[in-house]
Design a protein around this motif. Structure first.
Motif, PDB file in Angstrom:
ATOM      1  N   ASP A  23      42.678  21.049  74.779  1.00  0.00           N
ATOM      2  CA  ASP A  23      42.254  19.750  75.301  1.00  0.00           C
ATOM      3  C   ASP A  23      41.669  19.788  76.705  1.00  0.00           C
ATOM      4  O   ASP A  23      41.187  18.757  77.186  1.00  0.00           O
ATOM      5  N   THR A  24      41.708  20.924  77.377  1.00  0.00           N
ATOM      6  CA  THR A  24      41.258  20.970  78.773  1.00  0.00           C
ATOM      7  C   THR A  24      39.739  21.020  78.874  1.00  0.00           C
ATOM      8  O   THR A  24      39.053  21.510  77.979  1.00  0.00           O
ATOM      9  N   GLU A  25      39.247  20.519  79.987  1.00  0.00           N
ATOM     10  CA  GLU A  25      37.814  20.564  80.281  1.00  0.00           C
ATOM     11  C   GLU A  25      37.413  21.928  80.849  1.00  0.00           C
ATOM     12  O   GLU A  25      36.255  22.303  80.806  1.00  0.00           O
ATOM     13  N   ALA A  26      38.369  22.647  81.402  1.00  0.00           N
ATOM     14  CA  ALA A  26      38.088  23.950  82.022  1.00  0.00           C
ATOM     15  C   ALA A  26      37.643  24.954  80.959  1.00  0.00           C
ATOM     16  O   ALA A  26      38.053  24.881  79.804  1.00  0.00           O
ATOM     17  N   ASP A  27      36.790  25.887  81.375  1.00  0.00           N
ATOM     18  CA  ASP A  27      36.274  26.911  80.470  1.00  0.00           C
ATOM     19  C   ASP A  27      37.274  28.072  80.409  1.00  0.00           C
ATOM     20  O   ASP A  27      37.153  29.050  81.143  1.00  0.00           O
ATOM     21  N   ILE A  28      38.279  27.927  79.536  1.00  0.00           N
ATOM     22  CA  ILE A  28      39.314  28.939  79.374  1.00  0.00           C
ATOM     23  C   ILE A  28      39.412  29.290  77.898  1.00  0.00           C
ATOM     24  O   ILE A  28      39.695  28.423  77.067  1.00  0.00           O
ATOM     25  N   GLU A  29      39.138  30.529  77.587  1.00  0.00           N
ATOM     26  CA  GLU A  29      39.311  31.021  76.222  1.00  0.00           C
ATOM     27  C   GLU A  29      40.738  31.532  76.101  1.00  0.00           C
ATOM     28  O   GLU A  29      41.318  32.016  77.080  1.00  0.00           O
ATOM     29  N   PHE A  30      41.307  31.454  74.908  1.00  0.00           N
ATOM     30  CA  PHE A  30      42.646  31.997  74.738  1.00  0.00           C
ATOM     31  C   PHE A  30      42.791  32.615  73.365  1.00  0.00           C
ATOM     32  O   PHE A  30      42.104  32.258  72.427  1.00  0.00           O
ATOM     33  N   SER A  90      50.294  26.036  85.893  1.00  0.00           N
ATOM     34  CA  SER A  90      49.222  25.149  86.343  1.00  0.00           C
ATOM     35  C   SER A  90      48.594  25.667  87.631  1.00  0.00           C
ATOM     36  O   SER A  90      47.361  25.696  87.767  1.00  0.00           O
ATOM     37  N   ASP A  91      49.423  26.100  88.573  1.00  0.00           N
ATOM     38  CA  ASP A  91      48.912  26.637  89.841  1.00  0.00           C
ATOM     39  C   ASP A  91      48.098  27.909  89.619  1.00  0.00           C
ATOM     40  O   ASP A  91      46.998  28.056  90.155  1.00  0.00           O
ATOM     41  N   TYR A  92      48.628  28.833  88.824  1.00  0.00           N
ATOM     42  CA  TYR A  92      47.919  30.096  88.589  1.00  0.00           C
ATOM     43  C   TYR A  92      46.594  29.850  87.870  1.00  0.00           C
ATOM     44  O   TYR A  92      45.572  30.435  88.225  1.00  0.00           O
ATOM     45  N   ALA A  93      46.610  28.992  86.858  1.00  0.00           N
ATOM     46  CA  ALA A  93      45.390  28.710  86.100  1.00  0.00           C
ATOM     47  C   ALA A  93      44.360  27.985  86.967  1.00  0.00           C
ATOM     48  O   ALA A  93      43.164  28.279  86.892  1.00  0.00           O
ATOM     49  N   THR A  94      44.813  27.056  87.804  1.00  0.00           N
ATOM     50  CA  THR A  94      43.906  26.349  88.701  1.00  0.00           C
ATOM     51  C   THR A  94      43.239  27.322  89.662  1.00  0.00           C
ATOM     52  O   THR A  94      42.023  27.255  89.890  1.00  0.00           O
ATOM     53  N   GLN A  95      44.019  28.255  90.213  1.00  0.00           N
ATOM     54  CA  GLN A  95      43.463  29.257  91.122  1.00  0.00           C
ATOM     55  C   GLN A  95      42.390  30.093  90.421  1.00  0.00           C
ATOM     56  O   GLN A  95      41.324  30.346  90.975  1.00  0.00           O
ATOM     57  N   GLN A  96      42.663  30.512  89.200  1.00  0.00           N
ATOM     58  CA  GLN A  96      41.745  31.406  88.510  1.00  0.00           C
ATOM     59  C   GLN A  96      40.568  30.673  87.881  1.00  0.00           C
ATOM     60  O   GLN A  96      39.486  31.241  87.758  1.00  0.00           O
ATOM     61  N   ALA A  97      40.732  29.409  87.509  1.00  0.00           N
ATOM     62  CA  ALA A  97      39.651  28.631  86.913  1.00  0.00           C
ATOM     63  C   ALA A  97      38.724  28.037  87.976  1.00  0.00           C
ATOM     64  O   ALA A  97      37.569  27.732  87.706  1.00  0.00           O
ATOM     65  N   GLY A  98      39.262  27.860  89.195  1.00  0.00           N
ATOM     66  CA  GLY A  98      38.464  27.234  90.247  1.00  0.00           C
ATOM     67  C   GLY A  98      38.329  25.731  90.068  1.00  0.00           C
ATOM     68  O   GLY A  98      37.486  25.100  90.687  1.00  0.00           O
ATOM     69  N   GLU A  99      39.154  25.162  89.203  1.00  0.00           N
ATOM     70  CA  GLU A  99      39.199  23.733  88.975  1.00  0.00           C
ATOM     71  C   GLU A  99      40.597  23.368  88.473  1.00  0.00           C
ATOM     72  O   GLU A  99      41.307  24.243  87.976  1.00  0.00           O
ATOM     73  N   PRO A 100      40.991  22.114  88.574  1.00  0.00           N
ATOM     74  CA  PRO A 100      42.352  21.737  88.190  1.00  0.00           C
ATOM     75  C   PRO A 100      42.639  21.973  86.700  1.00  0.00           C
ATOM     76  O   PRO A 100      41.852  21.607  85.846  1.00  0.00           O
ATOM     77  N   VAL A 101      43.773  22.621  86.463  1.00  0.00           N
ATOM     78  CA  VAL A 101      44.293  22.817  85.100  1.00  0.00           C
ATOM     79  C   VAL A 101      45.757  22.439  85.161  1.00  0.00           C
ATOM     80  O   VAL A 101      46.500  22.965  85.977  1.00  0.00           O
ATOM     81  N   ARG A 102      46.181  21.513  84.307  1.00  0.00           N
ATOM     82  CA  ARG A 102      47.563  21.031  84.351  1.00  0.00           C
ATOM     83  C   ARG A 102      48.249  21.213  83.009  1.00  0.00           C
ATOM     84  O   ARG A 102      47.757  20.754  81.984  1.00  0.00           O
TER      85      ARG A 102
END
Length: 105
Positions: A23-30, A90-102
């Motif tokens: 559901d996130t807007e961030a470009d994260i593949e998993f 959330s903090d680690y993903a935000t740091q690595q994505a360069g945008e908020p991830v919660r």
């Protein structure tokens, strides 16, 4: 906590992470392979979340380091800092994505 309780609780964590990533807007593949969930960010960095049944822990490997979480008082908490799992991820993903991830439990 029994092995069954551990696996039920830990699997639920991985499911929440996967649903949040869907559901996130961030470009994260998993990708999930057994007890290992790999998050890959647009910049090529990764976060690995894996279950450690013998220790009854969940481990996170991120750019900022390696972290171990144990179920304590109804929450998964970092064994060193006491930080709650979803807040930490959330903090680690935000740091690595360069945008908020919660992530939320």
């Amino acid at each position: 906590m029994s092995d069954h309780e551990y696996l039920t609780r830990a699997e639920a964590v991985l499911t929440v992470v996967e649903r949040t990533l869907d559901d996130t807007e961030a470009d994260i593949e998993f990708e999930r392979s057994g007890n290992v969930l790999t998050l890959e960010f647009e910049n090529g960095t990764k976060i690995i979340v894996n279950l450690q049944p013998p220790m009854r822990e969940i481990w996170i490997a991120a750019k900022s380091g390696g972290f171990h979480f144990r179920f304590t008082d109804g929450e998964w908490r970092d064994t060193r800092s006491g930080t709650e799992f979803f807040a930490a991820l959330s903090d680690y993903a935000t740091q690595q994505a360069g945008e908020p991830v919660r992530f939320k439990p």
